[in-house]
Scaffold this motif. Structure first.
Motif, PDB file in Angstrom:
ATOM      1  N   VAL A 702      25.836  35.158  37.324  1.00  0.00           N
ATOM      2  CA  VAL A 702      25.064  35.630  35.745  1.00  0.00           C
ATOM      3  C   VAL A 702      25.095  37.202  35.962  1.00  0.00           C
ATOM      4  O   VAL A 702      24.847  37.805  34.876  1.00  0.00           O
ATOM      5  N   THR A 703      24.970  37.689  37.168  1.00  0.00           N
ATOM      6  CA  THR A 703      24.863  39.270  37.272  1.00  0.00           C
ATOM      7  C   THR A 703      26.244  39.998  36.730  1.00  0.00           C
ATOM      8  O   THR A 703      26.423  41.235  36.968  1.00  0.00           O
ATOM      9  N   SER A 704      27.539  39.160  36.795  1.00  0.00           N
ATOM     10  CA  SER A 704      28.688  39.760  36.800  1.00  0.00           C
ATOM     11  C   SER A 704      29.046  40.357  35.289  1.00  0.00           C
ATOM     12  O   SER A 704      28.193  40.196  34.389  1.00  0.00           O
ATOM     13  N   PHE A 705      29.989  41.292  35.550  1.00  0.00           N
ATOM     14  CA  PHE A 705      30.574  42.329  34.312  1.00  0.00           C
ATOM     15  C   PHE A 705      31.786  42.441  34.472  1.00  0.00           C
ATOM     16  O   PHE A 705      32.480  42.397  35.573  1.00  0.00           O
ATOM     17  N   THR A 706      32.566  43.078  33.485  1.00  0.00           N
ATOM     18  CA  THR A 706      33.780  43.384  33.617  1.00  0.00           C
ATOM     19  C   THR A 706      33.864  44.740  33.956  1.00  0.00           C
ATOM     20  O   THR A 706      33.407  45.741  33.682  1.00  0.00           O
ATOM     21  N   GLY A 707      34.770  44.948  35.222  1.00  0.00           N
ATOM     22  CA  GLY A 707      34.970  46.293  35.939  1.00  0.00           C
ATOM     23  C   GLY A 707      36.056  47.054  35.298  1.00  0.00           C
ATOM     24  O   GLY A 707      36.527  46.630  34.335  1.00  0.00           O
ATOM     25  N   ARG A 708      36.338  48.137  36.162  1.00  0.00           N
ATOM     26  CA  ARG A 708      37.093  49.316  35.566  1.00  0.00           C
ATOM     27  C   ARG A 708      38.582  48.490  35.461  1.00  0.00           C
ATOM     28  O   ARG A 708      39.568  48.902  34.759  1.00  0.00           O
ATOM     29  N   ASP A 709      39.168  47.599  36.079  1.00  0.00           N
ATOM     30  CA  ASP A 709      40.318  46.897  36.089  1.00  0.00           C
ATOM     31  C   ASP A 709      40.358  45.819  35.148  1.00  0.00           C
ATOM     32  O   ASP A 709      41.434  45.145  34.954  1.00  0.00           O
ATOM     33  N   GLY A 710      39.271  45.457  34.320  1.00  0.00           N
ATOM     34  CA  GLY A 710      39.411  44.447  33.446  1.00  0.00           C
ATOM     35  C   GLY A 710      39.022  43.266  33.867  1.00  0.00           C
ATOM     36  O   GLY A 710      39.084  42.400  33.105  1.00  0.00           O
ATOM     37  N   ARG A 711      38.876  43.019  35.252  1.00  0.00           N
ATOM     38  CA  ARG A 711      38.613  41.822  35.774  1.00  0.00           C
ATOM     39  C   ARG A 711      36.932  41.692  35.856  1.00  0.00           C
ATOM     40  O   ARG A 711      36.092  42.822  36.128  1.00  0.00           O
ATOM     41  N   ARG A 712      36.366  40.476  35.776  1.00  0.00           N
ATOM     42  CA  ARG A 712      34.874  40.151  35.734  1.00  0.00           C
ATOM     43  C   ARG A 712      34.603  40.348  37.305  1.00  0.00           C
ATOM     44  O   ARG A 712      35.408  39.556  38.057  1.00  0.00           O
TER      45      ARG A 712
END
Length: 759
Positions: A702-712
């Motif tokens: 649940v702490t995840s987010f979308t990174g620079r490469d578009g992947r979570r």
């Protein structure tokens, strides 16, 4: 099936039920003139659009009209396929005589998915009982700019709140046998400057981390069977023509297997508004390619223009077949293709609908506003009223003289949203009775305080410029012990209201001269209790710090006035929390609590966007103590779970409910993050003096987010778990850590932190 028979299953006919029980009649609308049933029936018909939500009709006669039409449709096509009937159900079944419930913004304010589930099941049961199969709700748009007119239709400004409450609503509707429809997929609420159907220019991370999560949660967890595309374009790509969204993400990644339906006239808009199609045939091809299965509300692009495009080789017939398969599978799921299918709805079971006197005999026999419905509506209204401010004036202690002032004080429809039947349809039929009892705040306050002398003064209208009524209102306030000031919105459509579809606001100042009236009343010295019956949050000016109390009720439905009166008297202990921030300034939008550091107040800008009252805020008539925090897991790997617990106690003298809210703060991330975001909540009811242990488990996912490469991604590092009574009233903070390597997650990740009572 011939191409004519195939395409006939892919469009609807907008046809309102007959007031005398005869067959439905095509609805005249602003687009092309609709065809007659005689023209359509030899090939069949996919949907009937809003048979109850088009014109006022007795529910039993509406059911009879729909039954007779279904029989004709079945007999008129060689496969005997019935139409699927859909209607609106955003604030209750949008039918004459049906219960009007609180709008979705009040669902969010309740922070009570279980209660929303019960309300949705009641709505769905009423719809199915009269022959309706699909409901066009809920709205999963996350509020990005409160100036947008459709804020009242949303659940709030936080994606997790929106997702959980919407999922509960969908499960309730679907459990009654009605197909729920997610809308608007995706990004409609992020339109520029809060203007309805304006372009959307958000980036891919905002879309992935704010707009899409509620839809993803609903698809994964609710059993939803239909999705409606959004009107808007995002970065130049209309949702109705976005194959990556409607097929790549929705179906191929998330695994959705139901139908995608068009927002009304949305396929034609690819030509008429977006100008990405030269004609209706090209628009039909673009929408079919993207994955739009059904054209609503009526016959247009998917009829002759689509058939011509298929004949010319411009649109592969395989795309028609793909959409047809989905439509027929859904009809099969609903039992419409069963050999023993009967179009007689439950409401007419045991009657003789073919008797010559059937219309008169059936009139008044179907009750869509039952006592049980009203009890559910009252429970949700009471749970959603937010006590925003209170200097101790509330609850009112038997005042002898009450001045009830404002344009919402004695207006029956003041508690209704844009998609409630009396506003949405009834307003076009001024000579028709409302069909339900709509008590005003005046009548319910008189019942709540039978010994008080109540003086009524309108003061002004909702949005007019006139101040002639100020003198009477000020006189009433000065002569009373307390002034209850009822202000807010008038719901409407396309500029005919101050809230609702197409009723966007230039600023978040109270409409008309209501703000001036409020300031003048504050100057009288009489305690002012401000009651807001509105569809969006408004800046309250001086009242934010000077009113004796502020009560916010977002269009709480027909039981709303009694709920508000109960809060004022203390009969109801308020437990609602703000699902949207209340701004301090009318011009500091767009701003939500999901703000990155640069979106907050700073020394390099003279504009302070800090809210007057934040997301999650709400007061009670009792007090709660949060203590004895125990961090059970101080560190966990990026595929692990962080655990903690604490004690929650009711330290006041009456029963009440606290909303435990869990926020995550990521001190350092590889891309900019909101300072904090909601990842869990629980409404906890406690008796006076009662204590309970609350256990919290937070999967690293649940702490995840979308990174620079578009992947979570789940990143290692420090994490703060903040437990609070609002987004700014943090009571306990657990500083924890995720260890190991960066971990990429997908649509199978955990979506929820667990918050539960442990005894």
């Amino acid at each position: 099936m011939t191409i004519e028979e195939k395409t006939a299953q892919l469009y609807g006919l907008w046809a309102g039920a007959s007031a005398d029980g005869a067959e439905v009649a095509p609805h005249q609308h602003d687009m092309d003139a609709p065809p007659s049933l005689d023209e359509l029936l030899p090939h069949g018909l996919g949907q009937l659009t809003r048979p109850f939500g088009t014109t006022p009709v007795d529910p039993a006669l509406g059911a009879l009209s729909l039954l007779r039409t279904q029989r004709r449709i079945i007999a008129g096509n060689r496969f005997g396929i019935p139409a699927l009937a859909h209607d609106e159900c955003l604030a209750g079944f949008a039918a004459w005589g049906a219960t009007t419930y609180p709008v979705p913004l009040s669902w969010g304010a309740s922070f009570d998915p279980e209660l929303v589930h019960a309300v949705a099941h009641a709505i769905g049961s009423d719809m199915r009982s009269v022959g309706v199969h699909q409901g066009l709700a809920p709205v999963l748009d996350v509020v990005r700019d409160a100036r947008w007119g459709r804020v009242e239709e949303t659940i709030g400004e936080d994606p997790y709140l929106v997702g959980t409450v919407a999922t509960a609503y969908i499960q309730g509707l679907e459990s009654a046998g009605v197909v729920a429809t997610l809308k608007h997929f995706a990004g409609y609420s992020a339109s520029r400057a809060g203007r309805n159907l304006a372009p959307v220019s958000m980036g891919p991370r905002e879309r992935a981390d704010v707009i899409l999560p509620p839809f993803e949660m609903a698809v994964r967890e609710s059993g939803v069977r239909s999705v409606m595309h959004a009107y808007t374009d995002t970065d130049g790509l209309p949702s109705a023509a976005d194959e990556a969204l409607l097929t790549g993400l929705l179906r191929d990644t998330w695994g959705f297997t139901g139908t995608v339906v068009a927002d009304y006239f949305g396929i034609a808009f690819l030509k008429n508004l977006h100008a990405v199609a030269a004609d209706l045939g090209a628009a039909a091809g673009a929408a079919l390619t993207a994955g739009v299965d059904v054209e609503l509300p009526t016959v247009n692009a998917y009829a002759a223009p689509l058939r011509a495009a298929v004949a010319a080789g411009d649109v592969p017939e395989a795309l028609v077949d793909r959409a047809l398969r989905r439509v027929l599978l859904q009809k099969a799921e609903l039992g419409l293709l069963d050999a023993d299918f009967s179009p007689v709805p439950d409401a007419l079971a045991g009657t003789d609908p073919d008797a010559p006197d059937a219309p008169e005999r059936l009139r008044g026999t179907v009750d869509l506003d039952s006592q049980r419905n009203r009890e559910r509506a009252r429970a949700l209204a009471e749970a959603s009223v937010v006590l925003v401010r209170n200097d101790g004036t509330l609850p009112l202690e038997r005042p002898a003289r009450i001045a009830l002032i404002g344009p919402q004080a004695a207006t029956p429809t003041a508690v209704l949203g844009c998609y409630s039947f009396p506003v949405h349809v009834g307003s076009q039929h001024p000579g028709t009775p409302l069909g339900i009892d709509l008590p005003t705040l005046h009548t319910t306050l008189a019942a709540e305080f039978p010994d008080a002398e109540i003086t009524l003064a309108e003061g002004c209208t909702v949005d007019g410029p006139g101040t002639d009524g100020f003198a009477e209102a000020l006189r009433a306030a000065r002569d009373s012990d307390v002034a209850v000031v009822a202000l807010g919105d008038r719901a409407g459509l396309f500029g005919r209201g101050t809230s609702g579809e197409g009723c966007d606001a230039e600023s978040l100042a109270l409409p008309g001269v209501q703000g001036q009236l409020l300031d003048a009343l504050l100057d009288t010295g009489t305690p002012v209790v401000l009651v807001l019956l509105a569809g969006r949050p408004y800046a309250l000016g001086r009242a934010a710090g000077q009113a004796a109390a502020v009560v916010e009720a977002f269009f709480p439905g027909q039981e709303g006035p009694a709920a508000v009166a109960g809060v004022l008297s203390g009969r109801v202990n308020p437990s609602g929390r703000l699902p949207v921030s209340v701004p301090a300034s009318p011009g500091s939008q767009p701003s939500t609590y999901l703000a990155a550091p640069l979106a907050r107040a700073s020394d390099v800008s003279n504009i302070d966007p800090t809210a007057a009252f934040p997301f999650g805020h709400g007061l009670s008539y009792t007090t709660f103590d949060w203590s004895e925090a125990d961090i059970e897991t101080g560190a966990a790997p990026t595929d692990g779970t962080l655990r903690l617990s604490f004690t929650l106690a009711n330290t006041g003298e009456r029963a009440g409910s606290e909303v435990v809210q869990l926020y995550v703060h990521d001190p350092v991330a590889s891309v900019v993050q909101p300072v904090q975001r909601l990842v869990g909540y629980l409404k906890v009811a406690l008796e006076p003096g009662e204590r309970t242990r609350v256990r919290v488990a937070v999967p690293a996912d649940v702490t995840s987010f979308t990174g620079r490469d578009g992947r979570r991604r789940v990143e290692p590092g420090d994490v703060e778990l903040r437990l609070g009574a609002s987004s700014t009233d943090i009571r306990l903070t657990a500083r924890t850590r995720l260890t190991g390597e960066v971990r990429h997650v997908d649509h199978t990740r955990a979506l929820h932190a667990l918050i539960e009572r442990a005894g």
